[in-house]
Scaffold this motif. Sequence first.
Motif, PDB file in Angstrom:
ATOM      1  N   ALA A 147     -51.883  14.374   5.958  1.00 35.59           N
ATOM      2  CA  ALA A 147     -52.076  14.371   7.410  1.00 35.59           C
ATOM      3  C   ALA A 147     -52.087  15.791   7.975  1.00 35.59           C
ATOM      4  N   GLN A 148     -53.026  16.050   8.846  1.00 37.51           N
ATOM      5  CA  GLN A 148     -53.108  17.356   9.490  1.00 37.51           C
ATOM      6  C   GLN A 148     -52.012  17.527  10.538  1.00 37.51           C
ATOM      7  N   GLU A 149     -51.504  16.414  11.064  1.00 39.17           N
ATOM      8  CA  GLU A 149     -50.487  16.467  12.124  1.00 39.17           C
ATOM      9  C   GLU A 149     -49.122  16.933  11.615  1.00 39.17           C
ATOM     10  N   LEU A 150     -48.874  16.781  10.347  1.00 35.43           N
ATOM     11  CA  LEU A 150     -47.591  17.187   9.781  1.00 35.43           C
ATOM     12  C   LEU A 150     -47.651  18.670   9.438  1.00 35.43           C
ATOM     13  N   GLY A 151     -46.686  19.427   9.938  1.00 35.75           N
ATOM     14  CA  GLY A 151     -46.666  20.869   9.730  1.00 35.75           C
ATOM     15  C   GLY A 151     -46.402  21.265   8.281  1.00 35.75           C
ATOM     16  N   ARG A 170     -40.811  20.423   2.938  1.00 37.43           N
ATOM     17  CA  ARG A 170     -39.513  19.743   2.855  1.00 37.43           C
ATOM     18  C   ARG A 170     -39.664  18.342   2.267  1.00 37.43           C
ATOM     19  N   LEU A 171     -40.723  17.643   2.634  1.00 36.59           N
ATOM     20  CA  LEU A 171     -40.964  16.313   2.082  1.00 36.59           C
ATOM     21  C   LEU A 171     -41.163  16.389   0.570  1.00 36.59           C
ATOM     22  N   LYS A 172     -41.899  17.393   0.117  1.00 33.97           N
ATOM     23  CA  LYS A 172     -42.095  17.571  -1.328  1.00 33.97           C
ATOM     24  C   LYS A 172     -40.759  17.841  -2.022  1.00 33.97           C
ATOM     25  N   GLU A 173     -39.892  18.643  -1.393  1.00 34.01           N
ATOM     26  CA  GLU A 173     -38.566  18.918  -1.956  1.00 34.01           C
ATOM     27  C   GLU A 173     -37.745  17.629  -2.065  1.00 34.01           C
ATOM     28  N   LEU A 174     -37.812  16.818  -1.002  1.00 37.83           N
ATOM     29  CA  LEU A 174     -37.054  15.573  -1.006  1.00 37.83           C
ATOM     30  C   LEU A 174     -37.551  14.610  -2.076  1.00 37.83           C
ATOM     31  N   VAL A 175     -38.854  14.568  -2.274  1.00 35.35           N
ATOM     32  CA  VAL A 175     -39.410  13.715  -3.330  1.00 35.35           C
ATOM     33  C   VAL A 175     -38.901  14.189  -4.691  1.00 35.35           C
ATOM     34  N   ALA A 176     -38.848  15.498  -4.884  1.00 36.66           N
ATOM     35  CA  ALA A 176     -38.340  16.038  -6.147  1.00 36.66           C
ATOM     36  C   ALA A 176     -36.846  15.728  -6.318  1.00 36.66           C
ATOM     37  N   LEU A 185     -37.221  11.316   7.488  1.00 37.33           N
ATOM     38  CA  LEU A 185     -37.148  10.796   8.856  1.00 37.33           C
ATOM     39  C   LEU A 185     -35.878  11.257   9.561  1.00 37.33           C
ATOM     40  N   ARG A 186     -34.776  11.299   8.844  1.00 36.22           N
ATOM     41  CA  ARG A 186     -33.516  11.804   9.450  1.00 36.22           C
ATOM     42  C   ARG A 186     -33.683  13.249   9.901  1.00 36.22           C
ATOM     43  N   THR A 187     -34.347  14.043   9.091  1.00 38.38           N
ATOM     44  CA  THR A 187     -34.580  15.447   9.432  1.00 38.38           C
ATOM     45  C   THR A 187     -35.465  15.566  10.657  1.00 38.38           C
ATOM     46  N   VAL A 188     -36.529  14.776  10.724  1.00 38.62           N
ATOM     47  CA  VAL A 188     -37.472  14.836  11.824  1.00 38.62           C
ATOM     48  C   VAL A 188     -36.798  14.376  13.120  1.00 38.62           C
ATOM     49  N   VAL A 189     -35.976  13.337  13.045  1.00 37.85           N
ATOM     50  CA  VAL A 189     -35.320  12.805  14.240  1.00 37.85           C
ATOM     51  C   VAL A 189     -34.312  13.802  14.799  1.00 37.85           C
ATOM     52  N   ARG A 190     -33.651  14.568  13.948  1.00 39.99           N
ATOM     53  CA  ARG A 190     -32.650  15.549  14.396  1.00 39.99           C
ATOM     54  C   ARG A 190     -33.270  16.701  15.171  1.00 39.99           C
ATOM     55  N   ARG A 191     -34.533  16.971  14.960  1.00 35.62           N
ATOM     56  CA  ARG A 191     -35.162  18.136  15.593  1.00 35.62           C
ATOM     57  C   ARG A 191     -35.345  17.925  17.034  1.00 35.62           C
TER      58      ARG A 191
END
Length: 67
Positions: free
Chosen positions: A31-35, A41-47, A61-67
């Motif tokens: 997605a282009q909308e995701l920075g 960070r998503l790739k790190e979490l998957v790893a 999602l927890r990270t995104v909601v905290r921002r």
Amino acid sequence: MSESDHPLPVLDAAAEAHYRSLWIIQHLLEAQELGVDSKARLKELVAEHTGDPEQALLEHLRTVVRR
């Protein structure tokens, strides 16, 4: 042999959730909308959560909601 000769396998609920999570992750990363930072960070979490993409999505999602 036609496709009807090879029925699709039926997945149990856990396998279906696993593949659904992988599908969501793939589309988020495309997605282009995701920075760039969010994608990294998503790739790190998957790893970090190898074998549990649903947990990686929840953490993201927890990270995104905290921002």
